[in-house]
Motif scaffolding. Structure first.
Motif, PDB file in Angstrom:
ATOM      1  N   VAL A   1      59.548  16.863   0.474  1.00 45.78           N
ATOM      2  CA  VAL A   1      60.572  17.179  -0.521  1.00 45.78           C
ATOM      3  C   VAL A   1      60.621  16.072  -1.576  1.00 45.78           C
ATOM      4  O   VAL A   1      60.632  14.886  -1.244  1.00 45.78           O
ATOM      5  CB  VAL A   1      61.964  17.346   0.141  1.00 45.78           C
ATOM      6  CG1 VAL A   1      63.023  17.670  -0.898  1.00 45.78           C
ATOM      7  CG2 VAL A   1      61.916  18.435   1.207  1.00 45.78           C
TER       8      VAL A   1
ATOM      9  N   LEU B   1      62.733  14.803  -5.040  1.00 43.85           N
ATOM     10  CA  LEU B   1      63.982  14.983  -5.783  1.00 43.85           C
ATOM     11  C   LEU B   1      63.705  14.799  -7.267  1.00 43.85           C
ATOM     12  O   LEU B   1      62.903  13.948  -7.646  1.00 43.85           O
ATOM     13  CB  LEU B   1      65.012  13.945  -5.336  1.00 43.85           C
ATOM     14  CG  LEU B   1      65.364  13.938  -3.850  1.00 43.85           C
ATOM     15  CD1 LEU B   1      66.267  12.738  -3.548  1.00 43.85           C
ATOM     16  CD2 LEU B   1      66.057  15.238  -3.454  1.00 43.85           C
TER      17      LEU B   1
ATOM     18  N   ALA C   1      67.467  13.482   5.365  1.00 43.72           N
ATOM     19  CA  ALA C   1      67.183  12.910   4.041  1.00 43.72           C
ATOM     20  C   ALA C   1      67.591  11.439   3.982  1.00 43.72           C
ATOM     21  O   ALA C   1      67.169  10.701   3.096  1.00 43.72           O
ATOM     22  CB  ALA C   1      67.929  13.697   2.957  1.00 43.72           C
TER      23      ALA C   1
ATOM     24  N   ALA D   1      68.668  19.103  -0.315  1.00 45.74           N
ATOM     25  CA  ALA D   1      67.344  18.680   0.182  1.00 45.74           C
ATOM     26  C   ALA D   1      67.287  18.807   1.703  1.00 45.74           C
ATOM     27  O   ALA D   1      66.257  19.170   2.280  1.00 45.74           O
ATOM     28  CB  ALA D   1      67.065  17.241  -0.246  1.00 45.74           C
TER      29      ALA D   1
END
Ligand code: PEP
Ligand code: MN
Length: 339
Positions: free
Chosen positions: A233, A235, A72, A222
């Motif tokens: 992904v 957020l 991430a 994540a």
């Protein structure tokens, strides 16, 4: 990783720490600096529990240096762009995605009417909850698969991508079969089995920040999805719990620039669940864009007073139109076009 000791040249302590690093974590280490107070651990230390070393008597501080959320982290990538459907790109510097729809899918008529409101505003993602995490067990908890069918039908009819929440592992496949984006709710941010399952999913996943999660915990959650091989992904900052009671949750605006620095993942702001009142949603949304959000997710309803969940924070037609005007103006000011 760097481990700094309190005292100079404490050979037994240095040996103890280095042996622990080697035996427990298979990590090489060496002593650096003139006074022999710093143990450097090169390479990947994501698997090392730093508290083990912080709690050793004689250790002053431990700095991981490398982030524990490797995938991430922004270190190796600037931005992740996700194509939600052809032409609908989330995460690009030039665009802003708006997702809107009812908190819960309630009936064919309500879903269709709300989808028409979303479409008229010229945005591209339709939201609708079919599985609802409710604070109390007696509240309406969603239409389930029948709701997902209505969401898909409305998405196809109006040409919009769709997003809906999955609350457990079995629901991930079900939601992914009907919707373009799978949402993981705030209360499930640390449901690690669910995150692993989302990692195996091949649809984009929007992960909402937990009610009391730090940004590091958020990114580590994540990381579970990314580590499973799902690189799509998103957020979602939706407000955290503080002592404040006037607003439903406290929108952490500072998390926008902070996350931007920490990660390459796209960031969406949910102004509805933090504001808690429809009349506060617009300004909250605008602040989110000004702070750098890549997208917004907003709850709307043709008749909020009739909504089966989150009516007080759902925008009616007039509020929705007004909010979209504001969104377009602020988006233009930050040089983004609304998709
Ligand atoms: C929702 O999106 O309707 C929802 C329940 O959100 P959260 O998980 O952020 O509370
Ligand atoms: Mn809701």
């Amino acid at each position: 990783m760097l481990i700094v000791l309190d005292r100079k040249h404490d050979t037994p302590l240095v040996e103890h720490i280095r042996a622990l690093l080697q035996q427990k974590y298979n990590c090489e280490s060496h002593l650096i600096g003139e006074n022999g107070r710093v143990i450097a651990v090169p390479g990947d230390t994501a698997h090392v529990d730093i508290e083990v070393f912080e709690n050793i008597d004689g250790v002053k501080s431990v700095d991981r240096v490398e982030q524990p959320y490797k995938l991430a982290s922004r270190r190796n990538k600037d931005r992740t762009e996700i194509t939600l459907r052809p032409g609908t790109l989330l995460g690009s510097r030039a665009h802003l995605i708006v997702m809107a729809g009812p908190c819960s899918i309630e009936s064919p008529g309500q879903m269709d009417e709300t989808a028409a409101m979303v479409k008229e505003a010229g945005v591209s993602v339709l939201r609708g909850g079919a599985f609802k995490p409710r604070t109390g067990p007696y509240s309406f908890n969603g239409m389930g698969e029948d709701g997902l069918k209505l969401l898909r039908k409305a998405g196809e009819k109006y040409g919009m991508a769709t997003i809906s929440e999955a609350m457990n592992e079995a629901q991930i496949d079900l939601v992914a079969a009907y919707a373009d984006i799978v949402q993981i709710g705030a209360r499930n941010m640390q449901n690690y089995d669910l995150l692993r399952k989302a990692g195996a999913c091949r649809k984009p996943v929007m992960l909402k920040r937990g009610l009391s999660a730090t940004l590091e915990e958020f990114l580590l959650a994540a990381e579970y999805i990314l580590a499973g091989g799902n690189h799509q992904v998103i957020l979602c900052e939706r407000g955290i719990r503080t002592f404040e009671e006037e607003v439903r949750f406290t929108l952490c605006l500072g998390s926008l620039p902070a996350l931007r620095e920490m990660t390459h993942l796209p960031i969406v702001v949910d102004p509805s669940h933090c504001a808690g009142r429809a009349r506060w949603v617009k300004d909250t949304a605008l602040a989110g864009i000004a702070a750098g959000a890549d997208g917004l997710i907003i709850e709307i309803h043709p008749r909020p007073e009739e909504a089966l969940s989150d009516g007080p924070q759902s925008l009616d037609r007039e509020q929705w139109t007004d909010t979209m005007h504001g969104i377009r103006a602020v988006a233009a000011a930050v040089k983004r076009t609304v998709l």
